[in-house]
Design an enzyme around this catalytic site. Sequence first.
Site, PDB file in Angstrom:
ATOM      1  N   CYS A  76       0.831  -1.210   0.000  1.00 31.75           N
ATOM      2  CA  CYS A  76       0.000   0.000   0.000  1.00 31.75           C
ATOM      3  C   CYS A  76       0.860   1.252   0.000  1.00 31.75           C
ATOM      4  CB  CYS A  76      -0.920  -0.044   1.219  1.00 31.75           C
ATOM      5  SG  CYS A  76      -1.910   1.424   1.410  1.00 31.75           S
ATOM      6  N   CYS A  81      -1.796   1.740  -2.875  1.00 31.40           N
ATOM      7  CA  CYS A  81      -2.758   2.821  -2.599  1.00 31.40           C
ATOM      8  C   CYS A  81      -2.144   4.221  -2.611  1.00 31.40           C
ATOM      9  CB  CYS A  81      -3.402   2.645  -1.228  1.00 31.40           C
ATOM     10  SG  CYS A  81      -3.404   0.984  -0.548  1.00 31.40           S
ATOM     11  N   LYS A  84      -0.448   5.430  -5.909  1.00 35.56           N
ATOM     12  CA  LYS A  84      -1.554   5.420  -6.887  1.00 35.56           C
ATOM     13  C   LYS A  84      -2.469   6.621  -6.685  1.00 35.56           C
ATOM     14  CE  LYS A  84      -5.296   4.004  -5.791  1.00 35.56           C
ATOM     15  NZ  LYS A  84      -5.835   2.666  -5.708  1.00 35.56           N
ATOM     16  N   TYR A 218      -9.196  -3.421 -11.269  1.00 34.78           N
ATOM     17  CA  TYR A 218      -9.084  -2.033 -10.863  1.00 34.78           C
ATOM     18  C   TYR A 218      -7.660  -1.510 -10.900  1.00 34.78           C
ATOM     19  CZ  TYR A 218      -8.022  -2.360  -5.735  1.00 34.78           C
ATOM     20  OH  TYR A 218      -7.480  -2.546  -4.509  1.00 34.78           O
ATOM     21  N   GLU A 222      -7.075   1.891 -12.902  1.00 33.39           N
ATOM     22  CA  GLU A 222      -6.572   3.051 -12.156  1.00 33.39           C
ATOM     23  C   GLU A 222      -5.258   3.553 -12.760  1.00 33.39           C
ATOM     24  OE1 GLU A 222      -8.397   2.275  -7.685  1.00 33.39           O
ATOM     25  OE2 GLU A 222      -6.364   1.617  -8.106  1.00 33.39           O
ATOM     26  N   HIS A 487     -26.646  20.342   0.909  1.00 33.96           N
ATOM     27  CA  HIS A 487     -26.771  20.981  -0.404  1.00 33.96           C
ATOM     28  C   HIS A 487     -25.699  22.046  -0.578  1.00 33.96           C
ATOM     29  CE1 HIS A 487     -28.956  21.945  -4.013  1.00 33.96           C
ATOM     30  NE2 HIS A 487     -28.983  23.217  -3.667  1.00 33.96           N
ATOM     31  N   GLU A 492     -25.750  14.197  -1.719  1.00 41.65           N
ATOM     32  CA  GLU A 492     -27.160  14.402  -1.366  1.00 41.65           C
ATOM     33  C   GLU A 492     -28.092  13.689  -2.353  1.00 41.65           C
ATOM     34  OE1 GLU A 492     -29.097  18.261  -1.829  1.00 41.65           O
ATOM     35  OE2 GLU A 492     -27.500  18.876  -3.212  1.00 41.65           O
TER      36      GLU A 492
HETATM   37  P1  FAD Z   1       1.528  -6.134   1.990  1.00 42.01           P
HETATM   38  O1  FAD Z   1       1.175  -4.713   2.222  1.00 42.01           O
HETATM   39  O2  FAD Z   1       1.790  -6.558   0.600  1.00 42.01           O
HETATM   40  O3  FAD Z   1       2.812  -6.412   2.892  1.00 42.01           O
HETATM   41  C1  FAD Z   1       3.536  -7.603   2.844  1.00 42.01           C
HETATM   42  C2  FAD Z   1       4.975  -7.292   3.199  1.00 42.01           C
HETATM   43  O4  FAD Z   1       5.665  -8.512   3.469  1.00 42.01           O
HETATM   44  C3  FAD Z   1       5.729  -6.626   2.060  1.00 42.01           C
HETATM   45  O5  FAD Z   1       6.516  -5.564   2.538  1.00 42.01           O
HETATM   46  C4  FAD Z   1       6.630  -7.742   1.528  1.00 42.01           C
HETATM   47  O6  FAD Z   1       7.791  -7.246   0.909  1.00 42.01           O
HETATM   48  C5  FAD Z   1       6.933  -8.478   2.811  1.00 42.01           C
HETATM   49  N1  FAD Z   1       7.357  -9.854   2.634  1.00 42.01           N
HETATM   50  C6  FAD Z   1       6.950 -10.755   1.702  1.00 42.01           C
HETATM   51  N2  FAD Z   1       7.536 -11.944   1.917  1.00 42.01           N
HETATM   52  C7  FAD Z   1       8.338 -11.781   3.012  1.00 42.01           C
HETATM   53  C8  FAD Z   1       9.188 -12.661   3.734  1.00 42.01           C
HETATM   54  N3  FAD Z   1       9.319 -13.923   3.372  1.00 42.01           N
HETATM   55  N4  FAD Z   1       9.844 -12.175   4.807  1.00 42.01           N
HETATM   56  C9  FAD Z   1       9.717 -10.873   5.186  1.00 42.01           C
HETATM   57  N5  FAD Z   1       8.914 -10.014   4.540  1.00 42.01           N
HETATM   58  C10 FAD Z   1       8.228 -10.464   3.473  1.00 42.01           C
HETATM   59  N6  FAD Z   1      -5.988  -1.216  -1.147  1.00 42.01           N
HETATM   60  C11 FAD Z   1      -6.828  -0.276  -0.683  1.00 42.01           C
HETATM   61  O7  FAD Z   1      -7.434  -0.467   0.371  1.00 42.01           O
HETATM   62  N7  FAD Z   1      -7.022   0.899  -1.355  1.00 42.01           N
HETATM   63  C12 FAD Z   1      -6.376   1.167  -2.506  1.00 42.01           C
HETATM   64  O8  FAD Z   1      -6.568   2.235  -3.090  1.00 42.01           O
HETATM   65  C13 FAD Z   1      -5.471   0.196  -3.011  1.00 42.01           C
HETATM   66  N8  FAD Z   1      -4.794   0.438  -4.135  1.00 42.01           N
HETATM   67  C14 FAD Z   1      -3.896  -0.483  -4.587  1.00 42.01           C
HETATM   68  C15 FAD Z   1      -3.203  -0.190  -5.743  1.00 42.01           C
HETATM   69  C16 FAD Z   1      -2.296  -1.098  -6.245  1.00 42.01           C
HETATM   70  C17 FAD Z   1      -1.517  -0.761  -7.489  1.00 42.01           C
HETATM   71  C18 FAD Z   1      -2.079  -2.327  -5.560  1.00 42.01           C
HETATM   72  C19 FAD Z   1      -1.086  -3.315  -6.081  1.00 42.01           C
HETATM   73  C20 FAD Z   1      -2.766  -2.616  -4.408  1.00 42.01           C
HETATM   74  C21 FAD Z   1      -3.686  -1.697  -3.907  1.00 42.01           C
HETATM   75  N9  FAD Z   1      -4.417  -1.945  -2.743  1.00 42.01           N
HETATM   76  C22 FAD Z   1      -5.303  -1.012  -2.282  1.00 42.01           C
HETATM   77  C23 FAD Z   1      -4.268  -3.210  -2.004  1.00 42.01           C
HETATM   78  C24 FAD Z   1      -3.383  -3.052  -0.756  1.00 42.01           C
HETATM   79  O9  FAD Z   1      -2.143  -2.487  -1.106  1.00 42.01           O
HETATM   80  C25 FAD Z   1      -3.154  -4.433  -0.122  1.00 42.01           C
HETATM   81  O10 FAD Z   1      -4.414  -5.045   0.082  1.00 42.01           O
HETATM   82  C26 FAD Z   1      -2.434  -4.338   1.209  1.00 42.01           C
HETATM   83  O11 FAD Z   1      -1.174  -3.736   1.066  1.00 42.01           O
HETATM   84  C27 FAD Z   1      -2.266  -5.742   1.811  1.00 42.01           C
HETATM   85  O12 FAD Z   1      -1.565  -5.670   3.017  1.00 42.01           O
HETATM   86  P2  FAD Z   1      -0.775  -6.933   3.559  1.00 42.01           P
HETATM   87  O13 FAD Z   1      -0.266  -6.535   4.909  1.00 42.01           O
HETATM   88  O14 FAD Z   1      -1.595  -8.140   3.446  1.00 42.01           O
HETATM   89  O15 FAD Z   1       0.448  -7.135   2.555  1.00 42.01           O
HETATM   90  P1  NA7 Z   2      -7.192  -9.162 -10.730  1.00 40.83           P
HETATM   91  O1  NA7 Z   2      -8.249  -8.504  -9.932  1.00 40.83           O
HETATM   92  O2  NA7 Z   2      -6.889 -10.568 -10.469  1.00 40.83           O
HETATM   93  O3  NA7 Z   2      -7.523  -8.972 -12.289  1.00 40.83           O
HETATM   94  C1  NA7 Z   2      -6.662  -9.409 -13.275  1.00 40.83           C
HETATM   95  C2  NA7 Z   2      -7.048  -8.760 -14.591  1.00 40.83           C
HETATM   96  O4  NA7 Z   2      -6.113  -9.150 -15.603  1.00 40.83           O
HETATM   97  C3  NA7 Z   2      -8.400  -9.209 -15.104  1.00 40.83           C
HETATM   98  O5  NA7 Z   2      -8.970  -8.164 -15.843  1.00 40.83           O
HETATM   99  C4  NA7 Z   2      -8.029 -10.401 -15.989  1.00 40.83           C
HETATM  100  O6  NA7 Z   2      -8.979 -10.658 -16.982  1.00 40.83           O
HETATM  101  C5  NA7 Z   2      -6.762  -9.897 -16.621  1.00 40.83           C
HETATM  102  N1  NA7 Z   2      -5.856 -10.958 -17.051  1.00 40.83           N
HETATM  103  C6  NA7 Z   2      -5.382 -11.977 -16.308  1.00 40.83           C
HETATM  104  N2  NA7 Z   2      -4.512 -12.718 -17.050  1.00 40.83           N
HETATM  105  C7  NA7 Z   2      -4.458 -12.134 -18.274  1.00 40.83           C
HETATM  106  C8  NA7 Z   2      -3.748 -12.424 -19.456  1.00 40.83           C
HETATM  107  N3  NA7 Z   2      -2.912 -13.467 -19.533  1.00 40.83           N
HETATM  108  N4  NA7 Z   2      -3.929 -11.635 -20.518  1.00 40.83           N
HETATM  109  C9  NA7 Z   2      -4.766 -10.579 -20.462  1.00 40.83           C
HETATM  110  N5  NA7 Z   2      -5.467 -10.251 -19.364  1.00 40.83           N
HETATM  111  C10 NA7 Z   2      -5.313 -11.024 -18.284  1.00 40.83           C
HETATM  112  O7  NA7 Z   2      -5.806  -8.392 -10.597  1.00 40.83           O
HETATM  113  P2  NA7 Z   2      -5.320  -6.920 -10.262  1.00 40.83           P
HETATM  114  O8  NA7 Z   2      -3.841  -6.915 -10.325  1.00 40.83           O
HETATM  115  O9  NA7 Z   2      -5.970  -5.902 -11.119  1.00 40.83           O
HETATM  116  O10 NA7 Z   2      -5.771  -6.688  -8.771  1.00 40.83           O
HETATM  117  C11 NA7 Z   2      -5.486  -7.661  -7.794  1.00 40.83           C
HETATM  118  C12 NA7 Z   2      -5.691  -7.072  -6.446  1.00 40.83           C
HETATM  119  O11 NA7 Z   2      -4.579  -6.229  -6.167  1.00 40.83           O
HETATM  120  C13 NA7 Z   2      -6.909  -6.242  -6.313  1.00 40.83           C
HETATM  121  O12 NA7 Z   2      -7.943  -6.950  -5.691  1.00 40.83           O
HETATM  122  C14 NA7 Z   2      -6.405  -5.084  -5.480  1.00 40.83           C
HETATM  123  O13 NA7 Z   2      -6.844  -5.196  -4.154  1.00 40.83           O
HETATM  124  C15 NA7 Z   2      -4.948  -5.121  -5.475  1.00 40.83           C
HETATM  125  P3  NA7 Z   2     -10.223 -11.692 -16.727  1.00 40.83           P
HETATM  126  O14 NA7 Z   2     -11.259 -10.910 -15.997  1.00 40.83           O
HETATM  127  O15 NA7 Z   2      -9.669 -12.830 -15.918  1.00 40.83           O
HETATM  128  O16 NA7 Z   2     -10.604 -12.085 -18.107  1.00 40.83           O
END
Ligand code: FAD
Ligand code: NA7
Length: 512
Positions: A76, A81, A84, A218, A222, A487, A492
Amino acid sequence: MAALCRGRYRWKRINCFHVLTRNLTGKYDFDLVVVGGGSGGLACSKEAAQLGLKVAVLDYVEPSAKGTKWGLGGTCVNVGCIPKKLMHQAALLGTAVKDAKKYGWQISGPVCHDWVTMAEAVQNHVRSLNWGHRVQLQDKKVKYLNMNGSLLDQHTVKGLSKAGKETILTARNIVVTTGGRPRYPTNIPGAVEHGLTSDDIFWLKKSPGKTLVVGASYVALECAGFLTGVGMDTTVMVRSIALRGFDQQMAGLVTDYMEAYGTKFAWRSVPKRVDKLSSGALQVTWVDSLTGNEQKDTFDSVLWAVGRAPETKALGLDKLGVQLNKQTGKIVVGADESSSVPNIYAFGDIGEDRPELTPTAIKAGKLLARRLAGHSTELMNYDNVATTVFTPLEYGCVGLSEEEAEMRHGKDGIEVYHAFYKPLEFTVAERDASQCYLKVVCERAGDQKILGLHFTGPNAGEVTQGFALGFQCGATYSHLLQTVGIHPTCAEELTKVHITKRSGLDAMVTGC
Ligand code: FAD
Ligand code: NA7
């Protein structure tokens, strides 16, 4: 390591191993060892330490395939998050500058965006958050180890530093919150060599230029949204539908708006290969699955947003018998976040069937810490979690999609109230509001309990958060009507919605 040696635990150096000797007053070195210092792991470890437990947290970032790496705080903070939302804000400001002229601001000359300035500012903010997390851990007396953790048994974690030093930690309980990482497609030549993921895009030192975003969930939309907003020629490649799992009418409004905003869409298209031309451009070949025709175009960057996967293999969980979902690789967990092995817990993105969202990981982490500290028995409630997609036209929702409500209650069992509205801010700016829409999906009988609430428009996250409270309290359609609006706001409109889909009447809001 030196700092650790000075701490309350004694460390012995044995060959290349560092072994934490048992605390003489207890059976284990720590009450709790958390593997993964992201949203969930940090929240859990800080809460547990605050409640008096001895806690260590290991966090380690394996660089992305492109070599991008970052600091403490997890997805995040570093690659999710936070960067982004800041880049989304950069894009929104571009639209605001255009609006500003209509509101009388004299802006001379063309307005253009500089990627490097934005990226540096965002990256500096993220670094300040990394630092803040370290300070918080120190203040709360959580032992932080920048080490890659794996489990040796249900009470023992092995940490491996970047330099290859091993540290053994024992704990009464172990929590695994290692999240997930973006996936690359496996069968597309050139995908890894020439492609980026969301682990890279926020840390680019120079503009990505003309970009192809593959995927339609998403994360893909995004990223494509803010790239378009800051002036990149951006195409989204969708193999099936956009925003799978979300209400599909709303998904259509989001992508319609994006198309009008300038994002290009290659619908029903599947990438086949990526080749680097001598010019340095990336030539992408894809198949249009409707016609079967092959097409090609060149891009400066290809961003894969095709899903995320956990790295459970390296954690050694299978050897301990921790049950994983074979398909997703995630840890199967109970309502109390327990895994199939006693004393090992998991939640956040690594937990099977858990929402992949930061606030759920944080809340689940705090509640687990309280239970482990014996302060509470409260379980995390994963129902009715609101969320927002930060696309150029934001989409916020809580509860069921219309499709899901229809599936559970039948078409005749639900009533959908809806409205197309025009945000006041759009009027003077002469912006098209065709996709600004809201709908409230209710049970048809009785009090008309609200099953789902959906909103596209400015500040959708802010709007949805408030209504999520009502939703959590079991709000009905009449509660909504009893609520007096503020408003003039977009929110609203939700308190005034009265046209049912069933009636077929025009849902366009006119007047106040
Ligand atoms: P993470 O935050 O992924 O933390 C896991 C940590 O463990 C990482 O630092 C990793 O490097 C570390 N790690 C992994 N393996 C090991 C190991 N073996 N030993 C030590 N450390 C390790 N969520 C929202 O709520 N709002 C948003 O707007 C949003 N936008 C997002 C946009 C993007 C592009 C992405 C990819 C995700 C977004 N998310 C959003 C999702 C959100 O980031 C995740 O749901 C959240 O970070 C999950 O938290 P976590 O603690 O499970 O894991
Ligand atoms: P998601 O939610 O698993 O979605 C993956 C997207 O990529 C989805 O639109 C898939 O299409 C598409 N997809 C998967 N494989 C392919 C290939 N090979 N070619 C083209 N398109 C593909 O992943 P996100 O990374 O967007 O988000 C995962 C979580 O990360 C999300 O919940 C956030 O909390 C943070 P499909 O619908 O399967 O046809």
